[in-house]
Design a protein around this motif. Structure first.
Motif, PDB file in Angstrom:
ATOM      1  N   ARG A  39      -3.553   9.484   4.704  1.00 19.52           N
ATOM      2  CA  ARG A  39      -4.668   9.100   3.826  1.00 19.52           C
ATOM      3  C   ARG A  39      -4.733   7.609   3.516  1.00 19.52           C
ATOM      4  O   ARG A  39      -5.759   7.121   3.039  1.00 19.52           O
ATOM      5  CB  ARG A  39      -4.602   9.891   2.516  1.00 19.52           C
ATOM      6  CG  ARG A  39      -4.900  11.372   2.725  1.00 19.52           C
ATOM      7  CD  ARG A  39      -5.317  12.041   1.451  1.00 19.52           C
ATOM      8  NE  ARG A  39      -6.374  11.319   0.773  1.00 19.52           N
ATOM      9  CZ  ARG A  39      -6.512  11.297  -0.537  1.00 19.52           C
ATOM     10  NH1 ARG A  39      -5.661  11.921  -1.302  1.00 19.52           N
ATOM     11  NH2 ARG A  39      -7.521  10.640  -1.091  1.00 19.52           N
ATOM     12  N   VAL A  40      -3.642   6.910   3.748  1.00 18.52           N
ATOM     13  CA  VAL A  40      -3.662   5.479   3.415  1.00 18.52           C
ATOM     14  C   VAL A  40      -3.539   4.614   4.665  1.00 18.52           C
ATOM     15  O   VAL A  40      -4.383   3.759   4.910  1.00 18.52           O
ATOM     16  CB  VAL A  40      -2.532   5.131   2.403  1.00 18.52           C
ATOM     17  CG1 VAL A  40      -2.499   3.637   2.122  1.00 18.52           C
ATOM     18  CG2 VAL A  40      -2.728   5.915   1.117  1.00 18.52           C
ATOM     19  N   THR A  79       1.074  12.208   3.305  1.00 15.40           N
ATOM     20  CA  THR A  79      -0.135  11.719   2.625  1.00 15.40           C
ATOM     21  C   THR A  79      -0.294  10.221   2.847  1.00 15.40           C
ATOM     22  O   THR A  79      -1.398   9.725   3.058  1.00 15.40           O
ATOM     23  CB  THR A  79      -0.049  12.013   1.105  1.00 15.40           C
ATOM     24  OG1 THR A  79       0.300  13.373   0.942  1.00 15.40           O
ATOM     25  CG2 THR A  79      -1.330  11.713   0.390  1.00 15.40           C
ATOM     26  N   LEU A 124       0.845  -1.209   0.000  1.00 16.81           N
ATOM     27  CA  LEU A 124       0.000   0.000   0.000  1.00 16.81           C
ATOM     28  C   LEU A 124       0.875   1.253   0.000  1.00 16.81           C
ATOM     29  O   LEU A 124       0.568   2.237  -0.685  1.00 16.81           O
ATOM     30  CB  LEU A 124      -0.937  -0.002   1.205  1.00 16.81           C
ATOM     31  CG  LEU A 124      -2.074  -1.028   1.183  1.00 16.81           C
ATOM     32  CD1 LEU A 124      -2.937  -0.904   2.426  1.00 16.81           C
ATOM     33  CD2 LEU A 124      -2.951  -0.849  -0.060  1.00 16.81           C
ATOM     34  N   PRO A 161      -6.233   5.713   8.042  1.00 27.19           N
ATOM     35  CA  PRO A 161      -7.644   5.308   7.874  1.00 27.19           C
ATOM     36  C   PRO A 161      -7.839   3.791   7.906  1.00 27.19           C
ATOM     37  O   PRO A 161      -8.872   3.312   8.333  1.00 27.19           O
ATOM     38  CB  PRO A 161      -8.018   5.855   6.490  1.00 27.19           C
ATOM     39  CG  PRO A 161      -7.042   6.916   6.212  1.00 27.19           C
ATOM     40  CD  PRO A 161      -5.771   6.522   6.899  1.00 27.19           C
ATOM     41  N   ASN A 162      -6.826   3.056   7.476  1.00 28.82           N
ATOM     42  CA  ASN A 162      -6.966   1.596   7.446  1.00 28.82           C
ATOM     43  C   ASN A 162      -6.680   0.940   8.788  1.00 28.82           C
ATOM     44  O   ASN A 162      -6.970  -0.246   8.955  1.00 28.82           O
ATOM     45  CB  ASN A 162      -6.074   1.008   6.350  1.00 28.82           C
ATOM     46  CG  ASN A 162      -6.687   1.213   4.983  1.00 28.82           C
ATOM     47  OD1 ASN A 162      -7.800   0.761   4.720  1.00 28.82           O
ATOM     48  ND2 ASN A 162      -6.000   1.925   4.128  1.00 28.82           N
ATOM     49  N   ALA A 183       0.973   3.997  -3.034  1.00 29.93           N
ATOM     50  CA  ALA A 183       0.743   5.435  -2.813  1.00 29.93           C
ATOM     51  C   ALA A 183       1.946   6.243  -3.291  1.00 29.93           C
ATOM     52  O   ALA A 183       1.790   7.299  -3.919  1.00 29.93           O
ATOM     53  CB  ALA A 183       0.462   5.692  -1.337  1.00 29.93           C
TER      54      ALA A 183
END
Lengths: 354, 263
Positions: free
Chosen positions: B179-180, B175, B162, B183-184, B166
């Protein structure tokens, strides 16, 4: 000759004392689709990761469109990549996944939406925009991953075994789709695979890799029909290898088991008494004497496999077994195991492996 | 088979009784303040006590800052260890376990010696400095829980792929984490946050020795001087902890599901 779009020059990569890529060189033309083909551990993914910027070469340089990108970070290279494991962001919808790179680049919202819609049309999944990755099949996820990779209009597209996790049927349809999208967009593409059929069917050129080196770079036709090394010949396609002894180098005769074969003009540099590896593709061999085939060997049928339209026959010749395929004919029963048989071939189809 | 099920239920009933009987007894006792009748008088007194409100408010605020500090330290650290320094994981896990082994009283005396008003870092010279030191201490106490929660969350996603996906799309580290990754693992972070909250709300040693008006010392004070109110307070504390646990359960249903399944 035109300047290559991607130029990988004398690249080497070592992890500690282990060298996984050794003096790798390759020039790729704009819009070309090149596959790295090889067994596990041959260094193909490492070369791809160096082009992507995830690994730094120990030596050599990588040039894209005339610019040396060897030391650039992955996010500065403008390269798109599709991973074997899809790597879609689970917390984002399909549209958000495709638009991720565009958002990072600071593109206005309206432009992102338009580009995402365009990408969804290209991959023929326009109705999937609001789905989450877990709601999609593997094939759909990989299509989305492809759309996400090409949405920011990268200079180069890297595909790291993108079809390996998919079932056979989806794999065939998706590889054709990838090729058709690549042709349509004209994007220079590197495709890593260990599946020779995949590489042969969609590539402009193939780099067959072994032990960290490119053994041969050529078109699929060249790789299959004129393998440069024993490894390439064995790795790509099915091959019958016969060991032979040069009996008369000047006359071009080679003894296989107790039988003699004429290979005039193919024994460059060989001396009488030298041992050679001779190779024949199954489709270059016929059962029985056939017109136009100038060489033959006698043996005994050891196996017969009825595969429907094709019958695979194995013929024992001394210590060797030669495999060949014949088409099924309803009027003619398949040969029986134990029958004496003669196989014929053109000496020009015989490959001498070094 | 049926006999096995019967004994399973017997064991379950015994376990439940072991857990619930003292709790029911405490609830029952907390409601006996008024002679001859059950009432919520003890709860009314506790909830109406200005010291309860002040100390509870202080501890809630301390918990919020502790959670923020914990997330800022643990998420990038656990992420980086998974991504680039996996060989350091056993060492880091050992370090995060130390707060369970070293008593809080030892740590707080260490703090007092290290950060006293005459030290180069005089945290204890001002109220605000002492509050900051308390929050730092709480973040350290919650480290075993926060680290494990975040690490477990990171284990459920393919951190490396991931991150690379990205990166190749142009994202920088901010970021990628914002953003990756975050949130996960948000549900895991929230689990760690609620566990931190539960620890901070009931913590006594640090708050008491640093002389802070926290909920833990208040609980102890009421327990030492009153009869029914401590039982009511214990039930309130239980309710808060259970509320946190329920929230973890509810929120975990909204966790992003892994997309990496076979076709």
């Amino acid at each position: 000759m035109a300047e290559p779009f991607l130029s990988i020059q004398h690249v080497r990569k070592s992890f500690g004392a282990t060298t996984v890529v050794e003096d790798f060189n390759l020039d790729v033309e704009p819009g070309e689709f090149v596959s790295f083909l090889g067994p596990s551990g041959c260094g193909k993914t490492t070369v791809l990761r160096m082009v992507a910027g995830f690994e730094e070469p120990s030596a050599g340089k990588i040039v894209v469109a005339g610019k040396d990108i060897t030391r650039l970070k992955p996010n500065q290279r403008n390269v798109g990549m599709v991973f074997q494991a899809y790597a879609l962001f689970p917390n984002l919808t399909v549209a958000q996944n495709i638009g991720f790179g565009l958002k990072v680049a600071g593109m206005p919202r309206a432009d992102i939406d338009a580009r995402v819609a365009e990408m969804l049309d290209i991959i023929k999944l326009p109705q999937m925009a609001d789905r989450y990755p877990y709601q999609l099949s593997g094939g759909q996820q990989q299509r989305i991953a492809l759309a996400r990779a090409i949405a920011p209009k990268p200079k180069l597209l890297l595909l790291d075994e993108p079809l390996s996790a998919l079932d056979a049927k989806v794999r065939v349809s998706l590889r054709e789709e990838i090729r058709s999208i690549q042709k349509k967009l004209g994007i220079t593409t590197i495709f890593v695979t260990h599946d020779q059929e995949e590489a042969l069917s969609i590539s402009d050129r193939i780099a067959v890799m072994y032990g960290g080196k490119a053994e041969q770079v050529g078109t699929p036709f060249e790789i299959y029909n004129r393998p440069a090394t024993k490894f390439v010949a064995n790795f790509v396609g099915t091959l019958n290898v016969l060991e032979g002894k040069v009996t008369d180098a000047a006359a071009g005769t080679v003894q296989v088991n107790t039988q003699e074969v004429s290979l005039k003009g193919k024994l460059n540099g060989s001396k009488s008494g030298d041992m050679l590896s001779l190779a024949l593709r199954p489709e270059a061999i016929s059962l029985g004497r056939q017109p136009g085939r100038d060489s033959s060997l006698s043996g005994e049928i050891s196996e017969v496999h009825f595969l429907g339209s094709v019958i695979r026959v194995r013929v024992g010749i001394g210590g060797h077994t030669v495999s060949l395929d014949t088409f099924n004919s309803p009027a003619t029963p398949p040969p029986a195991v134990g029958e004496k048989a003669e196989i014929s071939f053109s000496s020009s189809d015989m490959l001498v492996l070094h | 088979m049926k006999s096995g099920k019967f004994w399973a239920w017997v064991v379950f009933a015994l376990g439940a009784a072991y857990f619930f009987i003292p709790l029911i007894a405490t609830v029952e006792f907390s409601m006996r303040m008024r002679r001859g009748a059950y009432s919520f008088d003890a709860y009314q007194i506790v909830l109406g006590d200005p010291r309860f409100q002040a100390t509870f408010g202080y501890s809630v605020l301390a918990a919020v800052f502790t959670i923020i500090l914990g997330v800022l330290i643990v998420v990038p650290a656990a992420y980086w260890i998974r991504l680039r320094l996996p060989h350091l994981r056993p060492i880091v896990e050992f370090i995060t376990l130390l707060p369970l082994v070293i008593p809080a009283i030892v740590i707080v005396f260490g703090y007092i010696r290290m950060y006293g008003s005459n030290s180069p870092l005089p945290f204890l010279a001002t109220d605000m400095g002492t509050n900051a030191l308390l929050v730092i201490g709480y973040a350290m106490l919650a480290l075993p829980y926060m680290y494990r929660a975040v690490d477990t969350g990171l284990r459920t996603i393919d951190v490396r792929t991931l991150t690379e996906a990205a990166q190749i799309l142009g994202a920088g580290w901010g970021t990628i984490i914002g953003r990756v990754i975050l949130p996960n693992v948000l549900i895991a972070v929230l689990s760690g946050a609620f566990l931190t909250f539960a620890i901070v709300i009931g913590e006594f040693t640090m708050a008491s020795l640093l002389n802070r008006p926290a909920f833990g010392p208040y609980l102890q004070n009421v327990g030492a001087n009153r009869a029914y109110e401590p039982a009511a307070l214990a039930i309130i504390a239980f309710a808060i902890t259970w509320g946190c646990m329920s929230l973890i359960q509810i929120l975990s249903r909204f966790a992003p599901r892994s997309a990496n399944r076979p076709n």
